[in-house]
Design an enzyme around this catalytic site. Sequence first.
Site, PDB file in Angstrom:
ATOM      1  N   ASP A   1       0.986  -1.075  -0.002  1.00 34.82           N
ATOM      2  CA  ASP A   1       0.108  -0.011  -0.063  1.00 34.82           C
ATOM      3  C   ASP A   1       0.828   1.004  -0.059  1.00 34.82           C
ATOM      4  OD1 ASP A   1      -1.945   1.784   0.339  1.00 34.82           O
ATOM      5  OD2 ASP A   1      -2.866   0.957   2.220  1.00 34.82           O
TER       6      ASP A   1
ATOM      7  N   HIS B   1     -10.152  -1.621  -6.883  1.00 29.50           N
ATOM      8  CA  HIS B   1      -9.764  -0.231  -6.115  1.00 29.50           C
ATOM      9  C   HIS B   1      -9.197   0.960  -7.084  1.00 29.50           C
ATOM     10  CE1 HIS B   1      -9.117   2.279  -2.790  1.00 29.50           C
ATOM     11  NE2 HIS B   1      -7.732   2.040  -2.699  1.00 29.50           N
TER      12      HIS B   1
HETATM   13  C1  HEM Z   1      -4.022   2.745  -4.341  1.00 33.30           C
HETATM   14  C2  HEM Z   1      -5.239   0.124  -0.295  1.00 33.30           C
HETATM   15  C3  HEM Z   1      -8.536   3.233   0.995  1.00 33.30           C
HETATM   16  C4  HEM Z   1      -6.904   6.113  -2.905  1.00 33.30           C
HETATM   17  C5  HEM Z   1      -4.223   1.504  -3.371  1.00 33.30           C
HETATM   18  C6  HEM Z   1      -3.264   0.357  -3.312  1.00 33.30           C
HETATM   19  C7  HEM Z   1      -3.797  -0.445  -2.147  1.00 33.30           C
HETATM   20  C8  HEM Z   1      -4.642   0.577  -1.482  1.00 33.30           C
HETATM   21  C9  HEM Z   1      -3.198  -1.804  -1.815  1.00 33.30           C
HETATM   22  C10 HEM Z   1      -2.463  -0.157  -4.282  1.00 33.30           C
HETATM   23  C11 HEM Z   1      -0.882   0.241  -4.201  1.00 33.30           C
HETATM   24  C12 HEM Z   1      -0.876   1.665  -4.234  1.00 33.30           C
HETATM   25  O1  HEM Z   1      -0.571   2.503  -5.206  1.00 33.30           O
HETATM   26  O2  HEM Z   1      -0.657   2.338  -3.136  1.00 33.30           O
HETATM   27  C13 HEM Z   1      -6.325   0.667   0.160  1.00 33.30           C
HETATM   28  C14 HEM Z   1      -6.948   0.115   1.454  1.00 33.30           C
HETATM   29  C15 HEM Z   1      -7.840   1.078   1.744  1.00 33.30           C
HETATM   30  C16 HEM Z   1      -7.940   2.218   0.709  1.00 33.30           C
HETATM   31  C17 HEM Z   1      -6.950  -1.152   2.082  1.00 33.30           C
HETATM   32  C18 HEM Z   1      -8.980   1.149   2.865  1.00 33.30           C
HETATM   33  C19 HEM Z   1      -9.942   0.282   2.884  1.00 33.30           C
HETATM   34  C20 HEM Z   1      -8.562   4.431  -0.008  1.00 33.30           C
HETATM   35  C21 HEM Z   1      -9.242   5.394  -0.072  1.00 33.30           C
HETATM   36  C22 HEM Z   1      -8.745   6.446  -1.105  1.00 33.30           C
HETATM   37  C23 HEM Z   1      -7.747   5.465  -1.715  1.00 33.30           C
HETATM   38  C24 HEM Z   1     -10.352   5.965   1.215  1.00 33.30           C
HETATM   39  C25 HEM Z   1      -9.220   7.860  -1.527  1.00 33.30           C
HETATM   40  C26 HEM Z   1     -10.239   8.364  -1.022  1.00 33.30           C
HETATM   41  C27 HEM Z   1      -6.085   5.323  -3.429  1.00 33.30           C
HETATM   42  C28 HEM Z   1      -5.281   5.971  -4.609  1.00 33.30           C
HETATM   43  C29 HEM Z   1      -4.497   4.751  -5.021  1.00 33.30           C
HETATM   44  C30 HEM Z   1      -4.702   3.775  -4.196  1.00 33.30           C
HETATM   45  C31 HEM Z   1      -5.430   7.223  -5.194  1.00 33.30           C
HETATM   46  C32 HEM Z   1      -3.358   4.983  -6.088  1.00 33.30           C
HETATM   47  C33 HEM Z   1      -4.057   4.443  -7.534  1.00 33.30           C
HETATM   48  C34 HEM Z   1      -2.975   4.372  -8.484  1.00 33.30           C
HETATM   49  O3  HEM Z   1      -2.651   5.482  -8.995  1.00 33.30           O
HETATM   50  O4  HEM Z   1      -2.683   3.478  -9.022  1.00 33.30           O
HETATM   51  N1  HEM Z   1      -4.895   1.616  -2.022  1.00 33.30           N
HETATM   52  N2  HEM Z   1      -6.879   1.845  -0.150  1.00 33.30           N
HETATM   53  N3  HEM Z   1      -7.634   4.397  -0.874  1.00 33.30           N
HETATM   54  N4  HEM Z   1      -5.598   4.053  -3.049  1.00 33.30           N
HETATM   55 FE1  HEM Z   1      -6.163   2.929  -1.628  1.00 33.30          FE
END
Ligand code: HEM
Length: 314
Positions: free
Chosen positions: A153, A225
């Site tokens: 993450d 996601h």
């Molecule tokens: C990407 C987990 C909540 C925004 C990711 C990734 C994971 C992850 C594993 C892929 C690796 C990375 O690029 O970091 C989670 C978990 C969450 C959560 C477990 C809670 C349940 C959120 C929320 C937002 C968010 C609430 C925004 C309001 C993003 C964004 C990316 C991302 C912008 C990158 C997308 C990209 O450019 O590829 N998240 N996330 N995430 N997440 Fe989350």
Amino acid sequence: MQAGDLEPPEPQAVSAPLTRAAIFLMVSVDAGAEQTAKDLLADLAGLQRAVGFRDASAGLTCVAGISSAAWDRIYGGPRPAELHELPVFAGEKHTSVLTAEADLLFHLRAERLDLCFELETLIMDRLRGSVTVLDEVQGFRYFDARDVLGFVDGTENPTGGGVNQAVLVDDDEPFDRGSYVVVQKYLHDMQAWNALNTEQQELVIGRRKLSDVELSDEEKPADAHIALNVITDDEGNELDILRDNMPFGRPGHDEFGTYFIGYTKSPAVIEKMLENMFVGSPPGNYDRILDFSTPLTGALFYVPTADFLEDPPD
Ligand code: HEM
């Protein structure tokens, strides 16, 4: 800048690197205790130095955020243009949460939890009796920066000059070089999650679990996601935010969580992501991660510059 110009104000440590430990503390300020809060915020950098200097290599930082309602009570005067209450995003199946009473956020980070703990103790020594603690979470690094769902993450966070570009306000004098921060505390249904095999989990996130490699456009479902969280402006430029999510939990209480924290120059960017996740894009195509993750809190704060906190206008 021209010779003789004042130095630009110093941001708080918004863009500090990912650490092994963090504490997230959210409080409401009791009526009549506004000056106590203001004084503590002015002394925060000094307290951080007092604790952090004892092991400079641990990189202790503390970022403080102030909510819309608290801004008027604590500082009055002009307001940051985009400071407002976080909207609630209600989809057909999942709805986000607003913690309306949250006045202040403290985001403490270090390589060592004891330094965060010590600084939080000093903060609370000053605030005890003046605030009500709404939420307090100790987060930890889990293996190679994975969440408790088992996925890395933080991979697509901006780096280098892109960080300040994504997080520092640059068109709202005198609030430039401040930032906005959104937090949400999520609990995961690990039984349901673990009932999926690895390939099914990868379709929920949009990346490979072991290697962290992004799925191809053909492989990645529209409700993954990362499919719903890549957003662009009118010219097609990707709009980045800076995330510093942390796992937390108490397996003995069957508690497995992700503390989401995102910094941005404009809350509209994170609000668009939340709309995509909860309402869906197009509506109905909501984020599959929400079938395994439930938000318990949610709030938006403005993060003033360190200079503003230390010496606010009268
Ligand atoms: C990407 C987990 C909540 C925004 C990711 C990734 C994971 C992850 C594993 C892929 C690796 C990375 O690029 O970091 C989670 C978990 C969450 C959560 C477990 C809670 C349940 C959120 C929320 C937002 C968010 C609430 C925004 C309001 C993003 C964004 C990316 C991302 C912008 C990158 C997308 C990209 O450019 O590829 N998240 N996330 N995430 N997440 Fe989350």
